[in-house]
Write an enzyme that holds these catalytic residues in place. Structure first.
Site, PDB file in Angstrom:
ATOM      1  N   SER A 259       0.815  -1.208   0.000  1.00  7.28           N
ATOM      2  CA  SER A 259       0.000   0.000   0.000  1.00  7.28           C
ATOM      3  C   SER A 259       0.850   1.260   0.000  1.00  7.28           C
ATOM      4  O   SER A 259       0.327   2.352  -0.230  1.00  7.28           O
ATOM      5  CB  SER A 259      -0.906   0.017   1.243  1.00  7.28           C
ATOM      6  OG  SER A 259      -0.124  -0.012   2.428  1.00  7.28           O
TER       7      SER A 259
ATOM      8  N   HIS B 132      -3.225  -3.453  -5.399  1.00 10.00           N
ATOM      9  CA  HIS B 132      -3.492  -2.912  -4.071  1.00 10.00           C
ATOM     10  C   HIS B 132      -4.979  -3.009  -3.744  1.00 10.00           C
ATOM     11  O   HIS B 132      -5.784  -2.203  -4.197  1.00 10.00           O
ATOM     12  CB  HIS B 132      -3.013  -1.458  -3.998  1.00 10.00           C
ATOM     13  CG  HIS B 132      -3.265  -0.827  -2.662  1.00 10.00           C
ATOM     14  ND1 HIS B 132      -3.517   0.517  -2.503  1.00 10.00           N
ATOM     15  CD2 HIS B 132      -3.312  -1.359  -1.405  1.00 10.00           C
ATOM     16  CE1 HIS B 132      -3.704   0.783  -1.226  1.00 10.00           C
ATOM     17  NE2 HIS B 132      -3.588  -0.340  -0.545  1.00 10.00           N
TER      18      HIS B 132
ATOM     19  N   ASN C  95      -3.955   6.424  -1.318  1.00 13.63           N
ATOM     20  CA  ASN C  95      -3.246   6.779  -0.091  1.00 13.63           C
ATOM     21  C   ASN C  95      -2.521   8.118  -0.213  1.00 13.63           C
ATOM     22  O   ASN C  95      -2.341   8.822   0.780  1.00 13.63           O
ATOM     23  CB  ASN C  95      -2.264   5.676   0.300  1.00 13.63           C
ATOM     24  CG  ASN C  95      -2.961   4.516   0.989  1.00 13.63           C
ATOM     25  OD1 ASN C  95      -4.066   4.659   1.497  1.00 13.63           O
ATOM     26  ND2 ASN C  95      -2.324   3.360   0.996  1.00 13.63           N
TER      27      ASN C  95
ATOM     28  N   GLU D 149      -6.422  -0.891  -6.831  1.00 11.73           N
ATOM     29  CA  GLU D 149      -5.470  -0.137  -7.647  1.00 11.73           C
ATOM     30  C   GLU D 149      -4.537  -1.123  -8.356  1.00 11.73           C
ATOM     31  O   GLU D 149      -3.851  -1.914  -7.700  1.00 11.73           O
ATOM     32  CB  GLU D 149      -4.656   0.821  -6.783  1.00 11.73           C
ATOM     33  CG  GLU D 149      -5.459   1.999  -6.261  1.00 11.73           C
ATOM     34  CD  GLU D 149      -4.641   2.929  -5.383  1.00 11.73           C
ATOM     35  OE1 GLU D 149      -4.640   4.137  -5.651  1.00 11.73           O
ATOM     36  OE2 GLU D 149      -4.016   2.431  -4.417  1.00 11.73           O
TER      37      GLU D 149
END
Length: 688
Positions: free
Chosen positions: A429, A450, A500, A462
Site C-alpha cells: 500500500s 493494491h 493513499n 489499484e
C-alpha cells in the site's frame, strides 16, 4: 451468469413455458389456458425497464383484458435474472421531457396488470430490483427460484421507488419491514424474501411449470397482519415515522440525502390512502429527479459502470497463489475463491491458514451462496504451508509485511518456482515498486495489486504499473479484478499511488488539529457533516495507527510537496501498542463500537473542514498532473469506492468543479499563508 440456480446453464434451462417466439421486449405464448409473458430486452445481458418495456407490456395487456386467460405468468428470458431496474440513462430524458407524465403512464400500465381479472404470477430468478421488483409486486403472487433477490435500491440514486413500490410493498408485507427495505436500499435474498412475505413459494427451476399450475388452483390469502392494520392509524404511523427519521439521520443526513425523508413523509401522511400515496410518489419522485444529490448519485452509478466495464477480455488466470495469510492476504484469497478462482494460500505460520478457511466460509455466507456453492468455494481454497501452489499459479499475489527487504526475500524464494508467463503482484500500500522490482523474477510481469481492507466489502483495487511493467500484464490484472467483481483503476507507481496519496494529508491534518487543541470529536464531526462516512481520527484508528504512521513516513520521504508534521502523539501511541481498533484502543476507545461523534461545531475554527478536505483534493490534482491516473473520472471513482468520499458530491474532482476551482485555489493560498506551504495549491489546478 449470476444466481445459484444458473451456475450450470446448459445443463439447466429456464422454464419459459410456450413463450419462445422471437419477439422483443416481450415474448408471448399460451399453453393450457395460461399465458406466459417473458421479458427479453434485445441486445442486453440483463433486463432493464424503460419506455419500450412498459409500452410492450401495455400492448400485451390490451389482449389479456379482451380475452382473460386462466392465468398469466411473467418472467425473464435472461439467465442473469428477472430485471435490474429502470434504465438510468433515461432519467435525464425524464427530467427534461416531463417525468410526471411518463410516471403516470407507467403507473397506469402496472395498475392494469394488477387489475387483470385472472391470477398473475411473477416467476423470479436472480435479481428483481427497482422497477423489476415493481412489476413483480403488481402481480398477485411471486414464485422465487433459489438465488432470487428482491430490492428497491433507488435511494442509492437519490430517489425512492417510482412505479408503485411505495404503496404496494407496505400493503403486501409488514409495513415497517417494507419501509426499511426502501429506506436502506438493501436486498432481500430468497429465504429472507419468503420470510417477509414478498415471495409465496421457493421452487427449483425444474419444478416451475408444475408449481405455476398448482398455484393457479388456489386463491391467494392477502389479509392484513396485525401490524399492518395498526399502522392504518395516523398516530401509529407518526410514531413509527419519527423513529425512522431518527435512524435514517444517523446514516443519511437530510441535508445531503432528501429522498428517504420524502418517502417517510409520504408514508406518514398517506399510508392509509393508496390513491394519495400513489400521487405523492409520482410528485416527489419527479422533484427528487432534479436535485443535485440525485444527479450526482446517478453520476456515481455511471462511474462505477465505467470502472466495471473497463477490463475487457479473458484474464487467463485460473489459479491464484497468495503469499501471506494475514488480514489482507486471507481476505484476498477467500474472496478469489468465493468468486470462482482456484486458490492456494501460503504462510510460514500454519495457524492463520486455518483461520483463513473459516474466513472463507464467513465471506461465502455473506455473499448468500448456497450450501453447495459454499462447499465448492471451500474446496477451491487450499491452505498451502509449503508453497507448492507457486509452481502452478497463473498469478502470485504477495501480501507480506510492508518491509522492502522482507518482500525481496519472498520474491527470491519464489523465483525458481514461478512458471513462465505467470504474474507476480504485490499488495503493498505504500512501498515503491521501483524499490521492489529488481528482486522480481520477471520485471515485465511484476506489478502492484493494491486491495483495500476488508477486501470482501471494499470494491476498488489499484492496479499499479512501474516503468518496466508490460501492457499485457496490466490488462490481465485489470481483467482479473473484473472477474472477481472488483473495480480496477490503473495507476502509475508513485508514493501512496492515488488513494493513499490523497488520503494521507486528510489523516495527518487531523493529527495536527488535535495538537492545536481541537477535540477529536469536533474534527470527526466536521468531516462527517461534510459527508465522509467516518471522521479522520476514527479512520486512522480503524486502519491501524502503525500502518498510518508507516504510510506517512513513506510518503514524506518520497514527495516533493511537504506533508503535515507527523504528530508526536501518534508515534507515542504506536510505541505503546495502542494501534486503534485492532488493539481496542487508539485515539478512541473501541470497546463500545465504531466512534461516530456528533459534537457542536459552534466554536470550531472556520477553516476546519477545508483544512481536512482541500489537501485531499489538491493531492488528486497532483496525481492527475503527473499522469499517475488517467482521468478525473477515474479519480472520482477511486476516491468514492475506496475512501467513501461523499457520493452525493459526485467525487472530489466533480465537487471541485461545482464549487469552483478559483474559489478552491484562493482558499488554499489563504490556508498556506496561515498554516504553511503544505496547503500551497498544485499548479495542475489550472488544467481542471
Amino acid at each position: 451468469m449470476t444466481g445459484p440456480v444458473l451456475r450450470h446453464m446448459g445443463e439447466t434451462k429456464l422454464e419459459l413455458g410456450p413463450a419462445t417466439q422471437a419477439a422483443h421486449p416481450w415474448r408471448r405464448g399460451e399453453d393450457d389456458g395460461v399465458v406466459w409473458l417473458v421479458l427479453d430486452c434485445e441486445g442486453s445481458l440483463v433486463n432493464t425497464i424503460a419506455r419500450a418495456e412498459i409500452e410492450g407490456l401495455a400492448a400485451e395487456l390490451d389482449r389479456l383484458e379482451q380475452q382473460p386467460p386462466k392465468g398469466v405468468v411473467i418472467r425473464s428470458a435472461k439467465p442473469a435474472g428477472f430485471a435490474v431496474g429502470a434504465d438510468i440513462k433515461q432519467f435525464d430524458d425524464m427530467a427534461r421531457d416531463g417525468a410526471t407524465d411518463m410516471l403516470r403512464q407507467g403507473h397506469a400500465v402496472l395498475d392494469r396488470l394488477e387489475a387483470l381479472p385472472c391470477p398473475t404470477i411473477a416467476v423470479v430468478h436472480g435479481p428483481a430490483i427497482g422497477a423489476g421488483l415493481e412489476i413483480a409486486l403488481a402481480c398477485e403472487r411471486r414464485i422465487a427460484v433459489p438465488g432470487a433477490s428482491f430490492g428497491a435500491p433507488e435511494v442509492k440514486l437519490g430517489l425512492h421507488p417510482g412505479l408503485g413500490a411505495t404503496f404496494r410493498l407496505p400493503a403486501l408485507i409488514d409495513p415497517l419491514e417494507a419501509m426499511t427495505l426502501m429506506l436502506t436500499g438493501k436486498t432481500a435474498h430468497t429465504k429472507k424474501a419468503k420470510s417477509l412475505g414478498i415471495v409465496d413459494e421457493i421452487v427449483r427451476e425444474r419444478h416451475i411449470a408444475a408449481a405455476v399450475h398448482a398455484m393457479l388452483e388456489h386463491e391467494a390469502d392477502r389479509s392484513l397482519g396485525v401490524k399492518a392494520r395498526a399502522l392504518k392509524f395516523d398516530g401509529a404511523r407518526s410514531l413509527a415515522a419519527r423513529q425512522m427519521r431518527n435512524e435514517t439521520e444517523k446514516q443519511a443526513p437530510k441535508e445531503h440525502y432528501p429522498a428517504p425523508y420524502r418517502l417517510i413523509d409520504n408514508w406518514e401522511q398517506h399510508g392509509d390512502d393508496r390513491d394519495a400515496m400513489q400521487q405523492a410518489e409520482i410528485d416527489s419522485f419527479t422533484e427528487l429527479l432534479d436535485t443535485d444529490t440525485s444527479k450526482n448519485l446517478r453520476r456515481v452509478f455511471f462511474l462505477r459502470q465505467r470502472l466495471k466495464d473497463g477490463p475487457r477480455g479473458a484474464d487467463d488466470i485460473a489459479h491464484v497463489h497468495v503469499i501471506g495469510a494475514g488480514a489482507m492476504g486471507a481476505e484476498i484469497a477467500a474472496w478469489a475463491a468465493v468468486k470462482g478462482k482456484r486458490v492456494t494460500l501460503g504462510d510460514v505460520d500454519t495457524a492463520p491458514l486455518g483461520q483463513a478457511v473459516a474466513q472463507t466460509r464467513k465471506i461465502a455466507e455473506g455473499a448468500h451462496l448456497s450450501d453447495i456453492e459454499i462447499r465448492d468455494a471451500l474446496d477451491r481454497m487450499v491452505p498451502d504451508p509449503r508453497g507448492y501452489g507457486v509452481a502452478h499459479a497463473d498469478l502470485v499475489i504477495e501480501a507480506g509485511p510492508e518491509k522492502v527487504e522482507t518482500k525481496r526475500k519472498i520474491y527470491d524464494s519464489v523465483a525458481a518456482q514461478i512458471k513462465p508467463g505467470a504474474i507476480l503482484a504485490s499488495n503493498t500500500s505504500s512501498l515503491s515498486l521501483d524499490d521492489l522490482k529488481t528482486a522480481a523474477p520477471d520485471i515485465k510481469r511484476f506489478a502492484g495489486l493494491h486491495f483495500f481492507n476488508p477486501v470482501s466489502k471494499m470494491q476498488l483495487v489499484e492496479v499499479v504499473r512501474h516503468n518496466g511493467t508490460d501492457k499485457e500484464t496490466i490488462t490481465r490484472l485489470a481483467a482479473f479484478c473484473g472477474g472477481i467483481d472488483r473495480l480496477p483503476v490503473q495507476v502509475r507507481d508513485y508514493p501512496g499511488f492515488l488513494v493513499n496519496r490523497a488520503l494521507t494529508p486528510y489523516l495527518l491534518e487531523a493529527m495536527v488539529l488535535m495538537d492545536e487543541g481541537i477535540a477529536k470529536e469536533v474534527i470527526d464531526t466536521a468531516a462527517i457533516r461534510f459527508g465522509m462516512p467516518m471522521g479522520p481520527v476514527a479512520l486512522a484508528d480503524q486502519v491501524g495507527l502503525d500502518i498510518g504512521l508507516h504510510v506517512g513516513d513513506s510518503l514524506k520521504a518520497g514527495l516533493d510537496k511537504p506533508l503535515a508534521k507527523i504528530s508526536d502523539d501518534l508515534r507515542k501511541k504506536v510505541d505503546k501498542g495502542e494501534l486503534g481498533k485492532k488493539t481496542g484502543r487508539g485515539f478512541y476507545d473501541w470497546s463500545q463500537g465504531t466512534p461516530r461523534p456528533d459534537a457542536s461545531l459552534d466554536d470550531a475554527p472556520d477553516d476546519l473542514t477545508d483544512r481536512l478536505i482541500l489537501p485531499m483534493l489538491d493531492a488528486c490534482i497532483e496525481c492527475l498532473r503527473k499522469d499517475i491516473v488517467g482521468s478525473a473520472d477515474e479519480v472520482d471513482g477511486a476516491m468514492i469506492f475506496a475512501t467513501g468520499f461523499p457520493p452525493f458530491r459526485g467525487g472530489p474532482m466533480h465537487y471541485a468543479r461545482q464549487r469552483g476551482t478559483e474559489d478552491i485555489t484562493a482558499r488554499l493560498k489563504n490556508l498556506a499563508d496561515r498554516h504553511g506551504p503544505r496547503f500551497a495549491p498544485d499548479r495542475g489546478w489550472s488544467n481542471i
